[in-house]
Each structure stands twice: as structure tokens, then as C-alpha cells.
Design an enzyme around this catalytic site. Sequence first.
Site, mmCIF file in Angstrom:
data_model
loop_
_atom_site.group_PDB
_atom_site.id
_atom_site.type_symbol
_atom_site.label_atom_id
_atom_site.label_comp_id
_atom_site.label_asym_id
_atom_site.label_seq_id
_atom_site.Cartn_x
_atom_site.Cartn_y
_atom_site.Cartn_z
ATOM 1 N N GLU A 219 5.899 -6.546 -0.708
ATOM 2 C CA GLU A 219 4.690 -7.110 -0.102
ATOM 3 C C GLU A 219 3.868 -7.816 -1.166
ATOM 4 O OE1 GLU A 219 2.934 -4.506 3.176
ATOM 5 O OE2 GLU A 219 3.541 -3.046 1.682
ATOM 6 N N HIS A 243 10.155 3.710 6.927
ATOM 7 C CA HIS A 243 10.674 2.345 7.085
ATOM 8 C C HIS A 243 11.962 2.085 6.285
ATOM 9 C CE1 HIS A 243 6.865 2.013 8.885
ATOM 10 N NE2 HIS A 243 6.167 1.578 7.868
#
Length: 494
Positions: A219, A243
Site C-alpha cells: 500500500e 487477507h
Amino acid sequence: MVIFGAAGDLTKRLVVPALYNLACAKLLPEEFAITGVDIAEKSDDEWRGSFREMLQEFVKPAGESAHVDQNAWNWLTSRMSYFRGDLNNSEMYEKLKAKLHEQDASRGTAGNYLFYLAVAPQFFGPVVEHLGKSCLTCETGNCWRRVVIEKPFGHDLASAHELNQRILAVLREEQIYRIDHYLGKETVQNIMMFRFANGFFEPVWNRDRIDHVQITAAETVGVEQRGAFYEKTGALRDMVPNHVFQLVAMTAMEAPSSFSADAVRAEKAKVIESIRICQPDQVSCTAVRGQYGPGEIDGKHVAGYREEPHVAPDSRTETYVAMKLAIENWRWADVPFYVRTGKRLARRKTQIAIRFKEAPCALFRYTAVRNPAPNWLLVRIQPDEGIALEFGAKIPGPVTKLGDVRMDFKYQDYFGTAPNTGYETLLYDVMIGDATLFQRADNIEAGWRVVQPVLDGWGMNPPGDFPNYAAGIDGPAAAEEMLAREGRRWRPIG
Ligand code: BG6
């Protein structure tokens, strides 16, 4: 549908926009109604109005201007009402029950109830217990009662186990839908289609042909306004047992016997259960942590983690983690799965990169083809969703030379983009009772079991070198070293 945490960010950013998209697609039943529960004092109109701005932002396909379908929005808002209540107060649940029964009576429906817990994790257990005590979760006749629970599900193995015990004392497993929003992503769901609906990938999808796998969830954002939450959580808890392990499980699982929820979840559970559990004192060989310092992203200066709001100036919380996973089964023995995730990295990129073993090259002995680049299969989860294959091809001309080429499938070229928050499929599936894309109790605990020794090992040895990567790069040097020790390199993120 009853949304607890109706005035919160999640409801605003994801749940209501997803319901709106479902309404546009006419996938909600005519008798559908939403009751939003929260502590704040609000009228029905104020609550409905609070979504207007968010809607503009979240329902449009990327890069397009917003167009709100007024009919669908009116259809949805006419079914939305607000109920002020304190989640800790047992009387509130009795009043809520009376209100829901009243609604059922006025609509002439028998009432299936979907309870959505968009609340802080400390409320998961208590809300479920209150729902149980007031018999709001009791199923009678053909009516169902289902509860959606958000992440983080537990803080470590013991707390996840305890939470499972608590809610399973009230609900049957089939009534519980533990959300991992990665499973709502089309590209994550596609991993199974890609592998099992095509004939030519599976024969090479194993230790005979694959050298190793790299899974990246990078990210560029920092912790934004979530410093207080993140300080207690860190990158490992926030991303890995949920995730990242979903991506590992989808990539490594065996073909299920059917697409039923239990068949799929059983195969995924086997993968996570096959990951070697390391000892806390061996963690430095298999896991790397990092924390970002100040740096530059997209040409702009950004602050270091320790300067973010609600973060301690000497914080030891990791914002980056890389791990080497050994999946000890017949398909994957000796094929390392390297995973990494972090904030403030060079680029936003979630990708599964599969590196195939090299071809035997004696054939090219006396030519300019010396070291053909290895073949990679890249499954791009986000952004620029697609699948690419990198391989070598002859460069035209009299001299034998090999060039690296790429075959690229982009979702957008074939299927365009549709407005999607990622929650539409998940909400729809809860309503039709399909739990395939939700985490079962054992899936959750298996994930925590793998990360627990890392949490323990790190707890015993506080990091001495934080911050150890500048914002805007690919992560700490130690992550590169972990692969270099085995003669491998990460694919660049940027
Ligand atoms: C959330 C994490 O679950 O997932 C966040 O709490 C993270 O820290 C987010 O940013 C990433 O999701 P996505 O869909 O943006 O990749």
C-alpha cells in the site's frame, strides 16, 4: 437487515454504498428493510442524508463521474430507519425486537434477519450474547437469523479462540458470516476459476514446475487517522492471518470436490494447517518486520510512522512484514511462499507472482542466449486487475537472441468496470445463505496459529532499528536479505 454501528465509517463507506449497488442491480427483495442502530441521537432523515456525499464518492466506477440512480436510491432510503440505542444495554435489544416485529407485521412478512456488526471488535461478543438473550437469533419455521462479523476477529490465537467459543455458544456455525473483504474482490474469487476452470494451469501448478511463489499486498497509504487502532495492531495482525492467508490458500489449495461452502473452506483450511509452525526463537529466519520513516511518495514528502497522529514517538509497531512460509504437503514441499505487506511502500500493488523453474538450457550453449529470464505468472489482484505471463521469445534476426516478452490479460479490456465496493457479493451471499466466501471458525484459528510464534518471538525481542525503511521504497533491506540468503530476489514493487 439490522446494522449495528449505523453511524460509523464502515457503514458509510462500504455497507450502504454496496446496498445501493445491489438495489441498482435489483438484487434486493421487495420486502427488504434496514434498521440502523447506533448511540448517536439522529432522526431517520438525518441518518439517510448522511450517506449522500459518500455515495457520490463510492458508487462510481474508477475515473468516471458519479451518476446516482435516483430511483434506486429512493427505493433503498424508503426502507431505511434509524434506531438510537446503547449496545451494552439489554433493554435496547428488547425494544429493537419489538420494533422489528412491528415492521414485520406492517409489511406482512415473516422476517429473516441479517445482523451486521459494523462495530469495534470489543462489541462482537457482547452484541451476539445480547441478541441471543433476547432471542433475536432464534430461528423459527423457515426464517433465518444470520450474523455478519467484521475483522479483526481476535487479537491473537487465544482471543480468536475465545471469541469463537463465545459466539458459538449462541449461534450455530451456519448462522455466522465472518467477513474478510479480500474475498469480495472479483480478482481474488477468480483465482479459483482461473486454476480450476482451465485445463492447462493445474498440470504445472506444483513443486515439479514451480520454484517459489511471492505474494505482495503493498500500500502507499500510511495509517491515516487510524493510528490508535494500528498502534495496538500492526501490519502482521492487520493483514496476514486474514487477507494474505486468503491469497495463500486460494493459490495453494487442492481442487475442492464441489463449489459448496464447506468443500471450498475445507480445502482452504488444509493449506493453512499445512504451514510449518516455527518456534518463537527461530522467527528471525522466517519473518522480517519494518516501520516506515519519512520519505517521498508520488513526488510528495510524507511523514514517518512515528510522526502520525495518535502514534507514540518511539513506537515499536511494525508497518511492514515479510514472511517465508513452508507449506508441508505433497504439492508444495520445498516450494517457499514468500509473503510481504506494508504501508507507505513504493506503489499500491496486490499481486501473486509465481516463478517457474528454469528450462534446461544446454541447447543454447554456443549462442547469445546465456541466461534466459525465468518464467513468471503474475496474478494482479489490484489495481490494474489482470493476469500476465512472462516468457522468452526469439528476437527476430540472424543472431539467436532471446527477448523477454509478456502476454497480458486485463479485466477491463474484456469486462469493463462496474461500480463495486467489494461488499456487494458478500452481502448478497449472506442473504442467499452461501458462506463460501466467509471464514469458518477453524480457518480463522488456523491462521492465528501460524502467526502466533511470530508475535511471541517479536514480543521477546523488541526491534532495535525502527524506522528501518523510508516511505516510498520497497521495504526494509532485511526483507531483501531473507530472499538473498536463498539465492532469490523479490520482484520490484515500484
Ligand atoms: C484492511 C486493513 O483490512 O485492509 C487496512 O485494516 C488495509 O489497514 C486494508 O489498508 C487493505 O484493503 P484494500 O482493499 O485497500 O487492499
